[in-house]
Motif scaffolding. Structure first.
Motif, PDB file in Angstrom:
ATOM      1  N   SER A   1       0.834  -1.202   0.000  1.00 41.24           N
ATOM      2  CA  SER A   1       0.000   0.000   0.000  1.00 41.24           C
ATOM      3  C   SER A   1       0.871   1.256   0.000  1.00 41.24           C
ATOM      4  O   SER A   1       2.002   1.238   0.495  1.00 41.24           O
ATOM      5  CB  SER A   1      -0.915   0.006   1.233  1.00 41.24           C
ATOM      6  OG  SER A   1      -1.793  -1.098   1.224  1.00 41.24           O
ATOM      7  N   TYR A   2       0.329   2.329  -0.535  1.00 40.68           N
ATOM      8  CA  TYR A   2       1.075   3.592  -0.558  1.00 40.68           C
ATOM      9  C   TYR A   2       0.103   4.755  -0.633  1.00 40.68           C
ATOM     10  O   TYR A   2      -1.077   4.587  -0.949  1.00 40.68           O
ATOM     11  CB  TYR A   2       2.060   3.644  -1.730  1.00 40.68           C
ATOM     12  CG  TYR A   2       1.437   3.452  -3.092  1.00 40.68           C
ATOM     13  CD1 TYR A   2       1.046   4.529  -3.873  1.00 40.68           C
ATOM     14  CD2 TYR A   2       1.268   2.162  -3.606  1.00 40.68           C
ATOM     15  CE1 TYR A   2       0.489   4.339  -5.129  1.00 40.68           C
ATOM     16  CE2 TYR A   2       0.713   1.956  -4.856  1.00 40.68           C
ATOM     17  CZ  TYR A   2       0.335   3.054  -5.616  1.00 40.68           C
ATOM     18  OH  TYR A   2      -0.213   2.865  -6.866  1.00 40.68           O
ATOM     19  N   ALA A   3       0.636   5.921  -0.324  1.00 41.56           N
ATOM     20  CA  ALA A   3      -0.171   7.138  -0.295  1.00 41.56           C
ATOM     21  C   ALA A   3       0.058   7.965  -1.550  1.00 41.56           C
ATOM     22  O   ALA A   3       1.184   8.051  -2.068  1.00 41.56           O
ATOM     23  CB  ALA A   3       0.170   7.968   0.940  1.00 41.56           C
ATOM     24  N   VAL A   4      -1.020   8.572  -2.023  1.00 44.20           N
ATOM     25  CA  VAL A   4      -0.953   9.584  -3.072  1.00 44.20           C
ATOM     26  C   VAL A   4      -1.325  10.910  -2.418  1.00 44.20           C
ATOM     27  O   VAL A   4      -2.434  11.064  -1.892  1.00 44.20           O
ATOM     28  CB  VAL A   4      -1.928   9.267  -4.221  1.00 44.20           C
ATOM     29  CG1 VAL A   4      -1.815  10.334  -5.313  1.00 44.20           C
ATOM     30  CG2 VAL A   4      -1.669   7.883  -4.791  1.00 44.20           C
TER      31      VAL A   4
ATOM     32  N   ALA B   1      -8.950   8.855  -6.596  1.00 43.37           N
ATOM     33  CA  ALA B   1      -9.702   7.999  -5.675  1.00 43.37           C
ATOM     34  C   ALA B   1     -10.374   6.850  -6.412  1.00 43.37           C
ATOM     35  O   ALA B   1     -10.380   5.702  -5.929  1.00 43.37           O
ATOM     36  CB  ALA B   1     -10.733   8.828  -4.920  1.00 43.37           C
ATOM     37  N   ARG B   2     -10.963   7.140  -7.565  1.00 40.74           N
ATOM     38  CA  ARG B   2     -11.609   6.071  -8.335  1.00 40.74           C
ATOM     39  C   ARG B   2     -10.572   5.064  -8.819  1.00 40.74           C
ATOM     40  O   ARG B   2     -10.789   3.848  -8.742  1.00 40.74           O
ATOM     41  CB  ARG B   2     -12.374   6.653  -9.519  1.00 40.74           C
ATOM     42  CG  ARG B   2     -13.098   5.605 -10.365  1.00 40.74           C
ATOM     43  CD  ARG B   2     -14.023   4.764  -9.516  1.00 40.74           C
ATOM     44  NE  ARG B   2     -14.737   3.751 -10.301  1.00 40.74           N
ATOM     45  CZ  ARG B   2     -15.091   2.576  -9.825  1.00 40.74           C
ATOM     46  NH1 ARG B   2     -14.799   2.233  -8.564  1.00 40.74           N
ATOM     47  NH2 ARG B   2     -15.745   1.704 -10.584  1.00 40.74           N
ATOM     48  N   LYS B   3      -9.438   5.545  -9.298  1.00 36.97           N
ATOM     49  CA  LYS B   3      -8.414   4.605  -9.758  1.00 36.97           C
ATOM     50  C   LYS B   3      -7.884   3.772  -8.601  1.00 36.97           C
ATOM     51  O   LYS B   3      -7.649   2.574  -8.740  1.00 36.97           O
ATOM     52  CB  LYS B   3      -7.267   5.345 -10.446  1.00 36.97           C
ATOM     53  CG  LYS B   3      -6.220   4.388 -11.021  1.00 36.97           C
ATOM     54  CD  LYS B   3      -5.297   5.025 -12.017  1.00 36.97           C
ATOM     55  CE  LYS B   3      -4.433   3.963 -12.684  1.00 36.97           C
ATOM     56  NZ  LYS B   3      -3.531   4.537 -13.708  1.00 36.97           N
ATOM     57  N   ALA B   4      -7.708   4.389  -7.430  1.00 41.67           N
ATOM     58  CA  ALA B   4      -7.230   3.652  -6.263  1.00 41.67           C
ATOM     59  C   ALA B   4      -8.191   2.531  -5.895  1.00 41.67           C
ATOM     60  O   ALA B   4      -7.761   1.416  -5.546  1.00 41.67           O
ATOM     61  CB  ALA B   4      -7.037   4.603  -5.085  1.00 41.67           C
ATOM     62  N   GLU B   5      -9.491   2.801  -5.963  1.00 44.60           N
ATOM     63  CA  GLU B   5     -10.493   1.774  -5.675  1.00 44.60           C
ATOM     64  C   GLU B   5     -10.370   0.600  -6.635  1.00 44.60           C
ATOM     65  O   GLU B   5     -10.412  -0.572  -6.233  1.00 44.60           O
ATOM     66  CB  GLU B   5     -11.908   2.354  -5.794  1.00 44.60           C
ATOM     67  CG  GLU B   5     -12.293   3.352  -4.731  1.00 44.60           C
ATOM     68  CD  GLU B   5     -13.638   3.995  -5.017  1.00 44.60           C
ATOM     69  OE1 GLU B   5     -14.133   4.702  -4.134  1.00 44.60           O
ATOM     70  OE2 GLU B   5     -14.176   3.797  -6.131  1.00 44.60           O
ATOM     71  N   VAL B   6     -10.228   0.923  -7.911  1.00 41.94           N
ATOM     72  CA  VAL B   6     -10.175  -0.121  -8.931  1.00 41.94           C
ATOM     73  C   VAL B   6      -8.901  -0.944  -8.799  1.00 41.94           C
ATOM     74  O   VAL B   6      -8.929  -2.181  -8.862  1.00 41.94           O
ATOM     75  CB  VAL B   6     -10.294   0.509 -10.336  1.00 41.94           C
ATOM     76  CG1 VAL B   6     -10.033  -0.528 -11.418  1.00 41.94           C
ATOM     77  CG2 VAL B   6     -11.665   1.140 -10.522  1.00 41.94           C
TER      78      VAL B   6
END
Length: 356
Positions: free
Chosen positions: A30-33, A219-224
């Motif tokens: 996991s990582y932060a954007v 956020a949407r890309k992170a979910e996917v």
């Protein structure tokens, strides 16, 4: 390549206090954007979290665009652009890593647009079979899409992004101050990826401020990505508009930029979904309205050949058999394989063209 002495960041650390943080949840990877003005100042903290002893910083924005990473480092200057996104450039980067004495416990930092994050990410994935990387994306397109999700890749003469690897970064710092100096066309280029987010579950972003559009897209890309890291199912939807988009890039020898091509591909995806009976006329028209709202191109370039486009789309990574497109439908966007070629040809021929 030259070693750079440590120097203080030109951006005060307090600037990062207004940032947004979005986590890409991938267990131990996991990582932060971080998104917002001045977040590049977090670079030294993110490097320190990896315990790296040295760094190689690869920058397409000049030496002054990257703050001190907090460890001894070498700077390598490169150029953004599809013409540089190839295996020869990756080899050159790996040679630079070796010359700097980089080990797999050290860190690579990229600073540049989407082609740079793709190229540096691939080089990092290959060097010592995997060296950590942190991205500082400097274009709108890279901040909303290319730097996030761990897909790296370079082009071959026969197609776009045909050689690559999955290699998640340790952090992504989307400093919106970088966007202030973007040429108008480059900023528009990034909106191509934001426009397609409308059709993959991000909602209507048209009236949001730019930083919120970036955050919603990320956020949407992170979910996917969290749900399907290796592109076995859901992640296909991130390629909305990209099948024709990639073909248009190649057919125009990249005169049409990636986001511009994806915008045209998004309009086409709506028309094709309508022709296949997956969506109604209002939803088809919505594709055109959303793309046009951002000032993006909606028509095919005048000179492109329909037959060439179809042949290029056959080489798309998703096209394991026949033609494949991510298309809208009653259940939302999904990958549709073995799309009838005659229908695709008819939709392409019916697309409006520039200058007509």
């Amino acid at each position: 390549m030259s070693q750079s002495a440590a120097s203080p960041s030109a951006v005060p650390r307090s600037a990062a206090a207004t940032s947004r943080r979005i986590d890409v949840e991938l267990g131990e990877r996991s990582y932060a954007v971080h998104i917002g003005p001045g977040v590049r100042v977090l670079l030294a903290d993110e490097v320190a979290a990896t315990d790296a002893r040295r760094a190689v910083v690869v920058t397409a924005r000049g030496l002054e665009a990257v703050p001190d990473p907090g460890v001894p480092h070498h700077m390598v200057e490169v150029a953004d652009g599809e013409e540089h996104k190839n295996l020869a450039s990756v080899e050159g980067l790996c040679r630079s890593f070796a010359d700097a004495g980089l080990t797999r416990d050290d860190i690579v930092v990229s600073c540049g647009g989407g082609t740079t994050t793709d190229m540096v990410g691939l080089a990092a994935s290959l060097y010592h079979r995997g060296t950590p990387v942190i991205h500082l994306p400097t274009s709108l397109l890279a901040q909303v899409d290319a730097s996030i999700g761990g897909k790296t890749g370079v082009n071959l003469p026969t197609g776009k992004n045909l050689v690559g690897a999955y290699w998640q970064p340790r952090a992504v710092l989307c400093d919106t101050d970088y966007l202030d100096t973007l040429p108008a066309r480059e900023r528009l280029n990034g909106y191509g990826e934001i426009a397609r987010c409308h059709f993959i579950g991000a909602g209507d972003l048209r009236r949001l401020p730019l930083h919120e559009q970036i955050a919603a897209s990320v956020a949407r890309k992170a979910e996917v990505v969290a749900a399907d890291e290796r592109d076995t199912g859901l992640r296909h939807i991130l390629n909305y508009g990209h099948t024709l988009g990639h073909a248009l890039e190649r057919a125009t020898d990249f005169a049409l930029r990636h986001g511009e091509a994806v915008a045209v591909g998004t309009v086409f995806a709506g028309r094709l979904a309508g022709a296949l009976g997956r969506i109604d006329r209002e939803r088809v028209a919505e594709h055109l309205e959303v793309v046009a709202h951002y000032g993006l191109p909606t028509r095919l370039p005048e000179a492109v050949d329909v037959g060439e486009l179809v042949e290029l789309m056959r080489r798309d990574k998703k096209a394991t058999s026949g033609l494949a497109f991510v298309l809208d439908g009653a259940a939302g966007a999904e990958l549709v394989r073995d799309v009838d070629e005659a229908t695709v040809m008819d939709c392409l021929r019916a697309m409006p063209r520039d200058g007509r």
